[in-house]
Every structure is written in structure tokens, then in C-alpha cells.
Design a protein around this motif. Structure first.
Motif, mmCIF file in Angstrom:
data_model
loop_
_atom_site.group_PDB
_atom_site.id
_atom_site.type_symbol
_atom_site.label_atom_id
_atom_site.label_comp_id
_atom_site.label_asym_id
_atom_site.label_seq_id
_atom_site.Cartn_x
_atom_site.Cartn_y
_atom_site.Cartn_z
ATOM 1 N N PHE A 83 76.530 47.668 62.920
ATOM 2 C CA PHE A 83 77.011 46.963 64.105
ATOM 3 C C PHE A 83 78.529 47.107 64.233
ATOM 4 O O PHE A 83 79.279 46.628 63.374
ATOM 5 N N GLY A 84 78.980 47.773 65.291
ATOM 6 C CA GLY A 84 80.415 47.875 65.542
ATOM 7 C C GLY A 84 81.157 48.623 64.460
ATOM 8 O O GLY A 84 82.291 48.266 64.132
ATOM 9 N N VAL A 85 80.552 49.663 63.928
ATOM 10 C CA VAL A 85 81.142 50.417 62.813
ATOM 11 C C VAL A 85 81.468 51.855 63.206
ATOM 12 O O VAL A 85 82.567 52.350 62.947
ATOM 13 N N ILE A 86 80.530 52.538 63.849
ATOM 14 C CA ILE A 86 80.638 53.980 64.044
ATOM 15 C C ILE A 86 81.902 54.376 64.803
ATOM 16 O O ILE A 86 82.470 55.448 64.559
ATOM 17 N N GLU A 87 82.378 53.523 65.699
ATOM 18 C CA GLU A 87 83.563 53.862 66.497
ATOM 19 C C GLU A 87 84.846 53.910 65.667
ATOM 20 O O GLU A 87 85.836 54.499 66.081
ATOM 21 N N HIS A 88 84.825 53.308 64.473
ATOM 22 C CA HIS A 88 86.015 53.266 63.619
ATOM 23 C C HIS A 88 86.116 54.448 62.654
ATOM 24 O O HIS A 88 87.162 54.621 62.020
ATOM 25 N N ARG A 108 63.237 51.207 60.105
ATOM 26 C CA ARG A 108 64.053 51.383 61.305
ATOM 27 C C ARG A 108 65.546 51.406 60.986
ATOM 28 O O ARG A 108 66.004 50.789 60.019
ATOM 29 N N PHE A 109 66.270 52.127 61.806
ATOM 30 C CA PHE A 109 67.732 52.114 61.817
ATOM 31 C C PHE A 109 68.167 51.548 63.161
ATOM 32 O O PHE A 109 67.717 52.023 64.210
ATOM 33 N N VAL A 110 69.026 50.531 63.137
ATOM 34 C CA VAL A 110 69.495 49.889 64.367
ATOM 35 C C VAL A 110 71.011 49.928 64.397
ATOM 36 O O VAL A 110 71.681 49.486 63.451
ATOM 37 N N LEU A 111 71.560 50.459 65.468
ATOM 38 C CA LEU A 111 73.010 50.599 65.623
ATOM 39 C C LEU A 111 73.447 49.993 66.942
ATOM 40 O O LEU A 111 72.731 50.086 67.945
ATOM 41 N N GLN A 112 74.632 49.373 66.942
ATOM 42 C CA GLN A 112 75.271 48.949 68.180
ATOM 43 C C GLN A 112 76.724 49.401 68.188
ATOM 44 O O GLN A 112 77.400 49.381 67.149
ATOM 45 N N THR A 113 77.192 49.806 69.369
ATOM 46 C CA THR A 113 78.583 50.210 69.543
ATOM 47 C C THR A 113 78.985 49.960 70.993
ATOM 48 O O THR A 113 78.134 49.792 71.872
ATOM 49 N N GLY A 207 75.481 48.287 80.304
ATOM 50 C CA GLY A 207 75.841 47.083 79.566
ATOM 51 C C GLY A 207 77.033 47.333 78.665
ATOM 52 O O GLY A 207 77.409 48.481 78.394
ATOM 53 N N SER A 208 77.633 46.285 78.149
ATOM 54 C CA SER A 208 78.840 46.418 77.345
ATOM 55 C C SER A 208 78.579 47.028 75.964
ATOM 56 O O SER A 208 79.482 47.590 75.353
ATOM 57 N N LEU A 209 77.341 46.909 75.469
ATOM 58 C CA LEU A 209 76.987 47.460 74.169
ATOM 59 C C LEU A 209 75.838 48.449 74.289
ATOM 60 O O LEU A 209 74.897 48.225 75.055
ATOM 61 N N ILE A 210 75.919 49.528 73.523
ATOM 62 C CA ILE A 210 74.806 50.458 73.364
ATOM 63 C C ILE A 210 74.009 50.034 72.142
ATOM 64 O O ILE A 210 74.582 49.712 71.094
ATOM 65 N N THR A 211 72.699 50.044 72.258
ATOM 66 C CA THR A 211 71.821 49.796 71.119
ATOM 67 C C THR A 211 70.944 51.011 70.889
ATOM 68 O O THR A 211 70.272 51.482 71.820
ATOM 69 N N LEU A 212 70.966 51.526 69.681
ATOM 70 C CA LEU A 212 70.101 52.624 69.269
ATOM 71 C C LEU A 212 69.121 52.104 68.231
ATOM 72 O O LEU A 212 69.530 51.473 67.253
ATOM 73 N N VAL A 213 67.837 52.360 68.442
ATOM 74 C CA VAL A 213 66.803 52.051 67.447
ATOM 75 C C VAL A 213 66.061 53.334 67.133
ATOM 76 O O VAL A 213 65.557 54.004 68.043
ATOM 77 N N ALA A 214 66.038 53.725 65.864
ATOM 78 C CA ALA A 214 65.305 54.898 65.404
ATOM 79 C C ALA A 214 64.291 54.452 64.354
ATOM 80 O O ALA A 214 64.623 53.684 63.468
ATOM 81 N N THR A 215 63.066 54.940 64.482
ATOM 82 C CA THR A 215 61.991 54.583 63.559
ATOM 83 C C THR A 215 61.537 55.835 62.820
ATOM 84 O O THR A 215 61.176 56.839 63.450
#
Length: 219
Positions: A83-88, A108-113, A207-215
Motif C-alpha cells: 500500500f503506497g509503496v511502489i511509487e517510492h 492474492r497480491f493486492v497493491l494500491q498506489t 479514482g484517486s487510488l489504483i487497486t491491483l489484485v492478482a490471484t
């Protein structure tokens, strides 16, 4: 702490119960704290080692990404979050490859940016561009580029959506005053309008956040 409720709603408490969860870039551990009563193991991957003692005292296992012991976590997690990591980061692709390696088959892998394609860019809100771009961020993503880099990392069964965090008052004040107000003002048009406002933005991918879900496939 106030960000965790929407994350738990996204993931679902049923899938958290009895799970092994790894949060990459866990920081002070707010997400791990919020699921500690549900998950069997809560594990943080955090480069800032000064936070490790506090995380450990609260019952979380904690490692750095270069800890040799991390190899024992490969293909073990029901859920890996970022959460909020990849951009850094200097190398976002390596981050995704690493995170995916920790997910077990069926997990699952769940990411937000932050979303570079968010609604306030399209409506040319006053001062928003200067507010959005930050020196702490090395990268910005749209829903499309998020999916592209996830595919390059070998991720499967991708679902990319957006979530809008802010209400209509915040939207109006950006255009009127050129500054953020968050959600501190009472919505002027009621909760029904707010629901339609947010869902419409999210369906458009703005939306202000992108959510990625990979299974990960079971086999």
C-alpha cells in the motif's frame, strides 16, 4: 489508521481469517495491527529497521527484503499487500516480482498506489498538478500502466480498479480555492449524490487510488 477500513473491506475479512499475510513496506504496522485478530501470521517487510522492535512487540514478524530468511517465505502467503509503496521505489518491477514470489498458489497480491489519471487532472483543478507531484515519488502509474507492469512481473488473473477517497466538497474546493480540504466538510447534496459521484468516477478509472489484485493459479 483511518485508511485501514477500506483496505479490509476490499480484501474481505473471510479471506483474512486464519491467513498468512505479508505487508511489504509495512511502516509502523497500521494494516498489520488492524488484521492481527484475524490472520494466523502477520509479517512485515520493512527497510527502516528502527521500526522493527515496535512491530515485533506487537506480535508481528518483521524482515527486510534482503534478509536471508526471506527465502523461507516464498510461495507461503495467502495474501501479500503493498500500500503506497511502489511509487517510492527505484525499481518497481523488482518490487512486484519479489511480492509475487511470496504468494502461494491460490493466494492474492493486492497493491494500491496514487492514480496519475485521477479525475482532478481531467477537470484541470487549480494548483492540483503542483500538489500531486512529489519529490518523494519516483514513479506514477495509471490503471493501464499498472496492469502492464504487473503482467511483466508474471502476475496472473489481474483485476485493476480505482477507488476515490474524497467527497464532492473536496472536488468543489479544489476548483474554487485551489487547495485540498479532504472530507472534513459536510456533503452539500446528501449521501445519495455522494455515492453516485464516487462510483461514477471509479467506473471511469479516475479514482484517486489504483487497486491491483492478482490471484496466483492453484497449479
Amino acid at each position: 489508521d483511518d485508511e485501514q477500513a477500506s483496505r479490509i473491506m476490499l480484501i474481505g475479512t473471510k479471506s483474512l481469517r486464519g491467513a498468512i499475510v505479508i505487508d511489504i513496506g509495512c511502516g509502523h504496522g497500521a494494516f498489520l495491527d488492524s488484521i492481527a485478530g484475524l490472520a494466523t501470521r502477520t509479517i512485515g517487510v520493512e527497510p527502516f529497521t528502527a521500526l522493527h522492535a515496535s512491530l515485533s512487540r506487537r506480535g508481528h514478524e518483521v524482515f527486510t527484503a534482503i534478509d536471508p530468511k526471506i527465502k523461507y517465505l516464498r510461495n507461503s502467503a495467502d495474501l501479500v499487500t503493498s500500500f503506497g509503496v511502489i511509487e517510492h521505489l527505484e525499481d518497481p518491477l523488482a518490487h512486484l516480482i519479489f511480492g509475487w514470489s511470496l504468494v502461494k498458489p491460490g493466494g492474492r497480491f493486492v497493491l494500491q498506489t496514487d492514480n496519475l489519471d485521477e479525475i482532478l487532472f481531467h477537470t484541470q483543478a487549480l494548483n492540483f498538478r503542483e500538489f500531486f507531484y512529489r519529490t518523494a515519488h519516483n514513479w506514477y502509474f495509471t490503471p493501464s500502466t499498472t496492469e502492464q507492469i504487473a503482467r511483466r512481473a508474471g502476475m496472473e488473473n489481474l483485476v485493476v480498479t480505482t477507488m476515490h477517497e474524497f467527497n464532492f466538497s473536496n472536488f468543489l474546493n479544489w476548483h474554487k480555492d485551489g487547495e485540498p480540504t479532504g472530507n472534513k466538510h459536510i456533503p452539500p447534496l446528501g449521501t445519495d449524490f455522494e455515492s453516485i459521484f464516487k462510483s461514477s468516477i471509479e467506473r471511469c478509472g479516475r479514482g484517486s487510488l489504483i487497486t491491483l489484485v492478482a490471484t496466483k493459479d492453484e497449479s
